[in-house]
Design an enzyme around this catalytic site. Structure first.
Site, PDB file in Angstrom:
ATOM      1  N   ASP A  42      -2.427   6.844   2.941  1.00 16.60           N
ATOM      2  CA  ASP A  42      -1.875   7.893   2.080  1.00 16.60           C
ATOM      3  C   ASP A  42      -0.628   7.441   1.318  1.00 16.60           C
ATOM      4  O   ASP A  42      -0.069   8.202   0.532  1.00 16.60           O
ATOM      5  CB  ASP A  42      -1.555   9.142   2.916  1.00 16.60           C
ATOM      6  CG  ASP A  42      -0.532   8.876   3.994  1.00 16.60           C
ATOM      7  OD1 ASP A  42      -0.039   7.722   4.099  1.00 16.60           O
ATOM      8  OD2 ASP A  42      -0.214   9.807   4.756  1.00 16.60           O
ATOM      9  N   GLY A  43      -0.178   6.212   1.612  1.00 15.43           N
ATOM     10  CA  GLY A  43       0.984   5.691   0.890  1.00 15.43           C
ATOM     11  C   GLY A  43       2.321   6.251   1.353  1.00 15.43           C
ATOM     12  O   GLY A  43       3.356   5.952   0.770  1.00 15.43           O
TER      13      GLY A  43
ATOM     14  N   GLY B  43       0.817  -1.213   0.000  1.00 18.26           N
ATOM     15  CA  GLY B  43       0.000   0.000   0.000  1.00 18.26           C
ATOM     16  C   GLY B  43       0.847   1.259   0.000  1.00 18.26           C
ATOM     17  O   GLY B  43       0.349   2.354  -0.266  1.00 18.26           O
ATOM     18  N   ARG B  44       2.102   1.093   0.360  1.00 21.33           N
ATOM     19  CA  ARG B  44       2.998   2.264   0.343  1.00 21.33           C
ATOM     20  C   ARG B  44       4.421   1.822   0.042  1.00 21.33           C
ATOM     21  O   ARG B  44       5.386   2.456   0.467  1.00 21.33           O
ATOM     22  CB  ARG B  44       2.944   2.987   1.680  1.00 21.33           C
ATOM     23  CG  ARG B  44       3.258   2.093   2.878  1.00 21.33           C
ATOM     24  CD  ARG B  44       3.557   2.951   4.055  1.00 21.33           C
ATOM     25  NE  ARG B  44       3.731   2.146   5.256  1.00 21.33           N
ATOM     26  CZ  ARG B  44       4.156   2.637   6.388  1.00 21.33           C
ATOM     27  NH1 ARG B  44       4.448   3.907   6.492  1.00 21.33           N
ATOM     28  NH2 ARG B  44       4.288   1.862   7.437  1.00 21.33           N
TER      29      ARG B  44
ATOM     30  N   ASP C 104       1.542 -11.344   7.168  1.00 18.31           N
ATOM     31  CA  ASP C 104       2.135 -10.529   6.098  1.00 18.31           C
ATOM     32  C   ASP C 104       3.488  -9.964   6.524  1.00 18.31           C
ATOM     33  O   ASP C 104       4.206  -9.401   5.699  1.00 18.31           O
ATOM     34  CB  ASP C 104       1.192  -9.382   5.702  1.00 18.31           C
ATOM     35  CG  ASP C 104       0.763  -8.541   6.886  1.00 18.31           C
ATOM     36  OD1 ASP C 104       0.187  -9.107   7.833  1.00 18.31           O
ATOM     37  OD2 ASP C 104       1.013  -7.323   6.881  1.00 18.31           O
TER      38      ASP C 104
ATOM     39  N   ASP D  44       9.873  -5.589   8.726  1.00 22.10           N
ATOM     40  CA  ASP D  44       8.838  -4.646   9.174  1.00 22.10           C
ATOM     41  C   ASP D  44       8.937  -4.314  10.652  1.00 22.10           C
ATOM     42  O   ASP D  44       8.319  -4.954  11.497  1.00 22.10           O
ATOM     43  CB  ASP D  44       7.432  -5.188   8.840  1.00 22.10           C
ATOM     44  CG  ASP D  44       6.968  -4.646   7.497  1.00 22.10           C
ATOM     45  OD1 ASP D  44       7.731  -3.896   6.863  1.00 22.10           O
ATOM     46  OD2 ASP D  44       5.839  -4.969   7.086  1.00 22.10           O
TER      47      ASP D  44
ATOM     48  N   LYS E 106       9.790   2.025   0.604  1.00 22.16           N
ATOM     49  CA  LYS E 106       8.662   2.031   1.540  1.00 22.16           C
ATOM     50  C   LYS E 106       8.354   3.500   1.823  1.00 22.16           C
ATOM     51  O   LYS E 106       9.259   4.251   2.179  1.00 22.16           O
ATOM     52  CB  LYS E 106       9.080   1.303   2.828  1.00 22.16           C
ATOM     53  CG  LYS E 106       8.000   1.220   3.881  1.00 22.16           C
ATOM     54  CD  LYS E 106       8.373   0.181   4.924  1.00 22.16           C
ATOM     55  CE  LYS E 106       7.382   0.128   6.056  1.00 22.16           C
ATOM     56  NZ  LYS E 106       7.740  -0.931   7.015  1.00 22.16           N
TER      57      LYS E 106
HETATM   58  P1  AMP Z   1       2.255  -2.885   8.105  1.00 19.97           P
HETATM   59  O1  AMP Z   1       1.455  -2.608   9.332  1.00 19.97           O
HETATM   60  O2  AMP Z   1       3.273  -1.844   7.798  1.00 19.97           O
HETATM   61  O3  AMP Z   1       2.799  -4.267   8.062  1.00 19.97           O
HETATM   62  O4  AMP Z   1       1.207  -2.758   6.897  1.00 19.97           O
HETATM   63  C1  AMP Z   1       0.041  -3.505   6.779  1.00 19.97           C
HETATM   64  C2  AMP Z   1      -0.665  -3.141   5.504  1.00 19.97           C
HETATM   65  O5  AMP Z   1      -1.091  -1.778   5.534  1.00 19.97           O
HETATM   66  C3  AMP Z   1       0.159  -3.269   4.244  1.00 19.97           C
HETATM   67  O6  AMP Z   1      -0.689  -3.679   3.218  1.00 19.97           O
HETATM   68  C4  AMP Z   1       0.651  -1.862   4.012  1.00 19.97           C
HETATM   69  O7  AMP Z   1       0.993  -1.626   2.671  1.00 19.97           O
HETATM   70  C5  AMP Z   1      -0.556  -1.048   4.428  1.00 19.97           C
HETATM   71  N1  AMP Z   1      -0.194   0.303   4.870  1.00 19.97           N
HETATM   72  C6  AMP Z   1       0.422   0.649   6.006  1.00 19.97           C
HETATM   73  N2  AMP Z   1       0.572   1.986   6.074  1.00 19.97           N
HETATM   74  C7  AMP Z   1       0.043   2.498   4.952  1.00 19.97           C
HETATM   75  C8  AMP Z   1      -0.103   3.825   4.430  1.00 19.97           C
HETATM   76  N3  AMP Z   1       0.319   4.897   5.091  1.00 19.97           N
HETATM   77  N4  AMP Z   1      -0.704   3.959   3.236  1.00 19.97           N
HETATM   78  C9  AMP Z   1      -1.147   2.892   2.555  1.00 19.97           C
HETATM   79  N5  AMP Z   1      -1.045   1.641   2.984  1.00 19.97           N
HETATM   80  C10 AMP Z   1      -0.448   1.427   4.173  1.00 19.97           C
HETATM   81 MG    MG Z   2       3.997  -5.175   6.910  1.00 20.92          MG
END
Ligand code: AMP
Ligand code: MG
Length: 534
Positions: A129-130, A96-97, A259, A269, A117
């Site tokens: 917001d990516g 997502g980002r 994930d 992560d 990232k």
């Molecule tokens: P994480 O908690 O970083 O392991 O992310 C879990 C999921 O949320 C993944 O699919 C990420 O790509 C998405 N994600 C986390 N933060 C963002 C963000 N700011 N914008 C878009 N997607 C996000």
């Molecule tokens: Mg992750």
């Protein structure tokens, strides 16, 4: 814009798996990029020459690592994956980002992913917001460089660029992009994505790809079901080894969703992770982990749970008869605790200075090694587990700092009995040092069995070995926060750079690093909470 310099990309993920496994996508531009961190030794490992490295320190690096200009040969792709988050299944997460730029073969011949990232929204962004903020991305640098220096498999940080943008979280924060290097970004959740869609053919393609990349020796197994099972076993063994290393370092990942679990066996992560200070098996730092699902002592159980989710995705490839497939996968899952315990014991023995007591490793293939593990060829295992377990109980009971206690055990080996009482830094960690005596006597007896010296003898070599197994420096939570606050709030990178330098030499007792060795006051640790930083 294309840059004049580049990596030697060779992008097998995009080329062999193709568009069904992700979406080709470009990074968002950054309005005012700046280079906050460049990992020169990692860049060299990836094959960049020193002239290129120098260029990266200037505008070229700003453009490259902010996503404003792509290096030639990059084929950016947002990867698809699913995942169980805190036990609940999300069939579509994905990058997502993040964006996979491509793969390079490093100087050791290993294929590595290079990925961004925080590089902007993608089709997988959902409501996000990516973007990423400076603090959490520099945090990834500190934690991953520390794990790497501690000898723990991990993805690594190649660079962090500020974007000059503001990102809105609980507060408005400066934005950043992290460039991450990984053995691959294949996750348990990548398999889940296709399995949940009943796309068995894509699961098969993914498994073949993963085998070629991480377990090429298994390609020789002609039977596809046996090959898949051997692959699953290899992933489980890597995770068992990784989890043992985390546990022996006092590391709490904090968000072990499927994930966030790699097929390669690398840590990945680093959001709400933290290192434990006073030893407590139930330690949790993450602000969102209300039930303690990802508490310190729960981590190996969660790893096995996650592996069961991976197994589910592979069942159709393991046997046509579902019942039989489940039985075969369960054999591997049932072996996991034994692999974990053996790896934990190996690490604990090193930390206890018990050298030369490990049963010799099998030189046979993966199956042979499994059989060896299943047989009890380690007569001292139970006694050594009890010795380590009672030590940890002492630390727990007396609320002693985990890292310091292990490290200062070396002092007890370094000097003979009378000196030890005076010089040891271990005893002052205990409010009642006498409580330690019976355990120390037992430990000395066991050391004497290993090296045939008298129990009271000084063992400089043992002390040196202990200091190679137990670090002096870990990322102390309050030090990490201090460094990130200075960087994020005031643009002052000096505390971050200074802490990073100490973390990169964790086993040396460099006098300048002394300020980084002390735990935070207990009140501070009691209130310490980590956040996802998304
Ligand atoms: P994480 O908690 O970083 O392991 O992310 C879990 C999921 O949320 C993944 O699919 C990420 O790509 C998405 N994600 C986390 N933060 C963002 C963000 N700011 N914008 C878009 N997607 C996000
Ligand atoms: Mg992750």
């Amino acid at each position: 814009m294309l840059l004049p310099i580049s990596f030697s990309f060779d992008n097998t993920y995009v080329r062999q798996l193709g568009d069904g496994f992700g979406v080709r996508w470009a990074p968002a531009p950054a309005p005012a990029p700046s280079l906050l961190f460049l990992n020169r030794s990692l860049a060299a490992e990836l094959g960049l020459e020193s002239t290129v490295l120098r260029a990266l320190e200037g505008q070229v690096g700003c453009d490259l690592f902010s996503g404003n200009a792509l290096p030639a040969g990059a084929e950016p792709l947002a990867q698809a994956y699913a995942g169980h988050q805190f036990g609940g299944f999300s069939p579509q997460l994905g990058d997502g980002r993040a964006l996979l730029l491509g793969e390079v073969i490093d100087r050791h011949g290993q294929r590595r992913d290079i990925a961004f990232k925080g590089s902007g929204r993608t089709p997988f962004s959902r409501g996000g917001d990516g973007k990423a903020a400076v603090g959490p991305m520099l945090r990834e640098v500190l934690i991953s460089e520390s794990l790497h220096a501690l000898g723990i498999p991990t993805t690594r940080a190649l660079a962090v660029a500020g974007t000059g943008e503001r990102v809105v979280r609980e507060q408005v924060l400066p934005g950043a992009v992290l460039t991450r290097v990984a053995a691959s970004h294949l996750r348990v959740g990548t398999f889940q994505y296709f399995a949940a869609r009943r796309e068995t053919e894509r699961v098969r393609q993914l498994a073949d790809y993963a085998i070629a990349r991480h377990d090429p020796n298994l390609r020789d197994i002609d039977s596809a079901p046996e090959r898949t099972l051997a692959f699953f076993r290899a992933v489980a063994r890597r995770q068992a080894a990784l989890l043992a290393q985390w546990m022996n370092a006092g590391f709490i990942h904090g968000v072990m969703n499927t994930d966030n679990m790699t097929i390669s066996g690398e840590s990945i992560d680093f959001g709400p992770c933290a290192f434990m200070e006073a030893y407590h098996p139930e330690a949790v730092f993450s602000s969102i982990d209300h039930g303690g699902r990802y508490a310190y002592a729960n981590q190996p159980h969660i790893a096995r749970w996650n592996l069961a989710r991976l197994a589910e995705t592979l069942l159709p490839l393991i046997d046509e008869t579902p019942q039989r497939a489940v039985e075969r996968a369960t054999e591997v899952l049932d072996a996991f605790p034994g692999w974990f315990e053996a790896a934990l014991r190996r690490g604990q023995r090193a930390k206890l200075g018990l050298v030369g007591v490990e049963p010799s490793a099998s030189t046979a293939g993966a199956r042979g090694a499994d059989l060896l593990d299943a047989v009890d060829v380690d007569p001292q295992a139970e006694a050594d587990d009890a010795l380590a377990g009672d030590w940890l109980d002492l630390l727990h009971q007396h609320r002693v700092d985990f890292t310091q206690a292990w490290r200062f055990l070396a002092d007890e080996a370094a000097s003979s009995d009378a000196d030890a009482v005076r010089a040891s830094r271990l005893r002052p960690l205990f409010a009642e040092p006498d409580a330690l005596e019976p355990w120390l006597a037992r430990w000395r007896q066991r050391l004497a069995q290993c090296d045939s010296q008298a129990p009271a003898a000084a063992r400089p070599e043992t002390a040196a070995a202990l200091r190679r197994a137990s670090p002096w420096i870990i990322p102390r939570n309050h030090r990490v926060e201090e460094a990130l606050a200075a960087a994020s709030d005031a643009g002052n990178l000096a505390p971050f750079e200074r802490l990073l330098q100490a973390l990169q030499r964790p086993f040396d007792e460099h006098p300048d690093d002394a300020p980084f060795t002390k735990p935070a006051p207990a009140e501070v640790t009691a209130c310490y909470r980590t956040f996802c930083g998304t």
